[in-house]
Design a protein around this motif. Structure first.
Motif, PDB file in Angstrom:
ATOM      1  N   ILE A  89       0.753  -1.211   0.002  1.00 39.79           N
ATOM      2  CA  ILE A  89      -0.012   0.114  -0.136  1.00 39.79           C
ATOM      3  C   ILE A  89       0.986   1.215   0.001  1.00 39.79           C
ATOM      4  CG2 ILE A  89      -1.665   1.228   1.334  1.00 39.79           C
ATOM      5  CD1 ILE A  89      -3.018  -1.373   2.250  1.00 39.79           C
ATOM      6  N   LEU A  90       1.911   1.365   0.744  1.00 35.31           N
ATOM      7  CA  LEU A  90       2.904   2.400   0.758  1.00 35.31           C
ATOM      8  C   LEU A  90       3.574   2.739  -0.322  1.00 35.31           C
ATOM      9  CD1 LEU A  90       3.986   2.231   4.586  1.00 35.31           C
ATOM     10  CD2 LEU A  90       2.229   3.785   3.522  1.00 35.31           C
ATOM     11  N   ASP A  91       3.898   1.536  -0.984  1.00 35.38           N
ATOM     12  CA  ASP A  91       4.744   1.575  -2.235  1.00 35.38           C
ATOM     13  C   ASP A  91       3.629   2.235  -3.371  1.00 35.38           C
ATOM     14  OD1 ASP A  91       7.127   0.526  -1.390  1.00 35.38           O
ATOM     15  OD2 ASP A  91       6.485  -1.532  -2.081  1.00 35.38           O
ATOM     16  N   ALA A  92       2.547   1.822  -3.301  1.00 38.70           N
ATOM     17  CA  ALA A  92       1.568   2.247  -4.435  1.00 38.70           C
ATOM     18  C   ALA A  92       1.064   3.859  -4.045  1.00 38.70           C
ATOM     19  CB  ALA A  92       0.152   1.532  -4.138  1.00 38.70           C
ATOM     20  N   ILE A  93       1.027   4.343  -2.856  1.00 39.91           N
ATOM     21  CA  ILE A  93       0.636   5.719  -2.969  1.00 39.91           C
ATOM     22  C   ILE A  93       1.792   6.568  -2.760  1.00 39.91           C
ATOM     23  CG2 ILE A  93      -1.556   5.343  -1.689  1.00 39.91           C
ATOM     24  CD1 ILE A  93      -0.028   5.889   1.028  1.00 39.91           C
ATOM     25  N   GLY A  94       3.152   5.946  -2.344  1.00 36.20           N
ATOM     26  CA  GLY A  94       4.603   6.769  -2.605  1.00 36.20           C
ATOM     27  C   GLY A  94       4.542   7.277  -0.936  1.00 36.20           C
ATOM     28  N   ASP A  95       5.685   7.770  -0.810  1.00 35.14           N
ATOM     29  CA  ASP A  95       6.094   8.423   0.290  1.00 35.14           C
ATOM     30  C   ASP A  95       6.372   9.817   0.381  1.00 35.14           C
ATOM     31  OD1 ASP A  95       8.378   8.204  -0.835  1.00 35.14           O
ATOM     32  OD2 ASP A  95       9.394   7.350   0.612  1.00 35.14           O
ATOM     33  N   ALA A  96       5.774  10.630  -0.425  1.00 35.99           N
ATOM     34  CA  ALA A  96       6.117  11.919  -0.368  1.00 35.99           C
ATOM     35  C   ALA A  96       5.563  12.928   0.593  1.00 35.99           C
ATOM     36  CB  ALA A  96       5.574  12.488  -1.842  1.00 35.99           C
ATOM     37  N   SER A  97       4.387  12.627   1.257  1.00 32.12           N
ATOM     38  CA  SER A  97       3.802  13.312   2.294  1.00 32.12           C
ATOM     39  C   SER A  97       3.001  12.319   3.202  1.00 32.12           C
ATOM     40  CB  SER A  97       2.688  14.013   1.519  1.00 32.12           C
ATOM     41  OG  SER A  97       1.607  13.422   0.658  1.00 32.12           O
ATOM     42  N   TYR A  98       2.694  12.915   4.411  1.00 33.91           N
ATOM     43  CA  TYR A  98       2.036  12.130   5.392  1.00 33.91           C
ATOM     44  C   TYR A  98       0.462  11.857   5.296  1.00 33.91           C
ATOM     45  CZ  TYR A  98       6.093  11.809   8.492  1.00 33.91           C
ATOM     46  OH  TYR A  98       7.337  11.641   8.692  1.00 33.91           O
TER      47      TYR A  98
END
Length: 200
Positions: A32-41
């Motif tokens: 899930i985190l890989d899909a949405i990216g880690d650019a923002s909280y």
């Protein structure tokens, strides 16, 4: 990481990205985190809250697990950590892909309606210092969710409050943040009424 994303902030876009996480029999937190990216909280916080609004919230133990994830995300947002960290054991946990896909379908129409009725409003509520308040309230909600598992409807209402607040931050729409505060007030009222009714 920033509080809100710089790319397309729409809910349908986030849900489309989540569909990309459905590849095998199980969808893990890492997927899930890989899909949405880690650019923002805010999007990272939005996803577990959205799941709690769906019928998946009825799975015993899932609300507490998702509350733990949201607690970690909101805490790190307040600390302004540059990168989101979750324990490896949490990252490996997941849901059956079929159930996750059904939950996304459940979210689709409401998400499109919410997105279609958002625009930049009440910007004071989504700018510092007031933009940190949703994360503070999220932490309070997450601490209360485990004992509220016996009240699934209340847990879902509290999760919907988090959805409104985080979407408001993502879309820069303070009206949704305000709606989140109102929904959270409703959840507190329902819990108080239930407790008073039990004690009476």
């Amino acid at each position: 990481m920033s509080i809100a994303p710089q790319t397309d902030p729409s809910l349908p876009n986030i849900i489309d990205k989540l569909r990309g996480a459905v590849n095998g029999k199980t969808v893990t937190v890492a997927d899930i985190l890989d899909a949405i990216g880690d650019a923002s909280y805010a999007p990272a916080l939005l996803v577990p809250a959205l799941i709690l609004v769906t019928p998946l919230s009825g799975i015993f133990g899932l609300p507490t697990f998702l509350a733990l994830i949201m607690l970690l995300i909101a805490s790190q947002a307040l600390l302004q950590r540059r990168h989101l960290w979750l324990p490896a054991r949490v990252m490996r946990r997941g849901l059956a892909a079929e159930k996750f896909a059904k939950a996304l379908e459940f979210m689709d129409k409401p998400a499109r309606w919410i997105d279609g009725h958002s625009r930049a409003r009440l910007r004071l509520l989504v700018a510092r210092p007031l933009s940190v308040l949703p994360f503070v309230l999220t932490i309070a909600v997450c601490l209360a969710i485990p004992p509220m598992e016996v009240l699934p409807m209340v847990s879902s209402i509290a999760a919907f409050a988090i959805v409104c607040m985080t979407f408001g931050l993502i879309a820069r729409d303070g009206l949704y943040v305000l709606c989140g505060y109102a929904v959270l007030g409703l959840a507190v009222f329902l819990v108080a009424r239930t407790l008073l009714g039990t004690l009476a």
